[in-house]
Design a protein around this motif. Structure first.
Motif, PDB file in Angstrom:
ATOM      1  N   SER A  58     -46.891 -62.311 -28.599  1.00 26.67           N
ATOM      2  CA  SER A  58     -47.384 -62.131 -27.259  1.00 26.67           C
ATOM      3  C   SER A  58     -47.861 -63.494 -26.800  1.00 26.67           C
ATOM      4  O   SER A  58     -48.182 -64.363 -27.413  1.00 26.67           O
ATOM      5  N   TYR A  94     -49.714 -65.330 -23.312  1.00 26.85           N
ATOM      6  CA  TYR A  94     -50.417 -64.984 -22.043  1.00 26.85           C
ATOM      7  C   TYR A  94     -50.532 -66.523 -21.394  1.00 26.85           C
ATOM      8  O   TYR A  94     -50.675 -67.601 -21.992  1.00 26.85           O
ATOM      9  N   ILE A 104     -44.956 -59.761 -23.840  1.00 26.78           N
ATOM     10  CA  ILE A 104     -44.724 -59.153 -25.030  1.00 26.78           C
ATOM     11  C   ILE A 104     -43.349 -59.002 -25.531  1.00 26.78           C
ATOM     12  O   ILE A 104     -42.787 -58.233 -24.893  1.00 26.78           O
ATOM     13  N   ASP A 126     -41.742 -57.442 -27.712  1.00 24.80           N
ATOM     14  CA  ASP A 126     -41.912 -56.608 -28.840  1.00 24.80           C
ATOM     15  C   ASP A 126     -40.777 -56.104 -29.481  1.00 24.80           C
ATOM     16  O   ASP A 126     -40.719 -55.004 -30.555  1.00 24.80           O
TER      17      ASP A 126
END
Length: 132
Positions: A58, A60, A86, A88
């Protein structure tokens, strides 16, 4: 409790540099938290191929600008302060720095041990050693 400052980590072997980025690994596998935490700078005007086959991440964006392009479908997403992306699904991607360096806060699972750099396929190896 673990307390570290970014300044202290940047002045240590926790700071890893590449041609396109630098990453200060503030929390690592040996800290036994189950994830690692990094402050990473993506240099302006660079393009990096990344494919975390062995890790979920993840990210930011705290400052700067750029974009991420997922290779499977060619979608391009703008990155600017306040954006969280993200990875994932172990997404293979191109990460591009824009006009200014991007400062990113990154979390990896499983945690990194500290010295990883991307291999020829953009992958970080898995560290199977036991922490402790």
């Amino acid at each position: 409790m673990i307390v570290r400052t970014l300044k202290d980590c940047e002045a240590s072997d926790r700071r890893v540099k590449s041609d396109n980025w630098e990453s200060t690994r503030m929390l690592l596998k040996d800290d036994n938290m189950g994830f690692s935490f990094h402050i990473t700078t993506i240099y302006a005007g660079t393009t990096t191929h990344i494919w975390y086959k062995n890790h979920l991440e993840s990210v930011y964006c705290m400052s700067g600008d750029g974009e991420i392009e997922t290779i499977s479908d060619g979608k391009v997403y703008k990155i600017e302060p306040g954006v969280l992306y993200i990875l994932d699904k172990n997404d293979e991607h191109w990460l591009r720095g824009g006009k200014t360096d991007m400062k990113m806060a990154c979390v990896f699972n499983p945690p990194l041990s500290g010295k990883e750099v991307h291999d020829k396929d953009g992958v970080y190896p898995v560290d199977d050693s036991v922490s402790g």
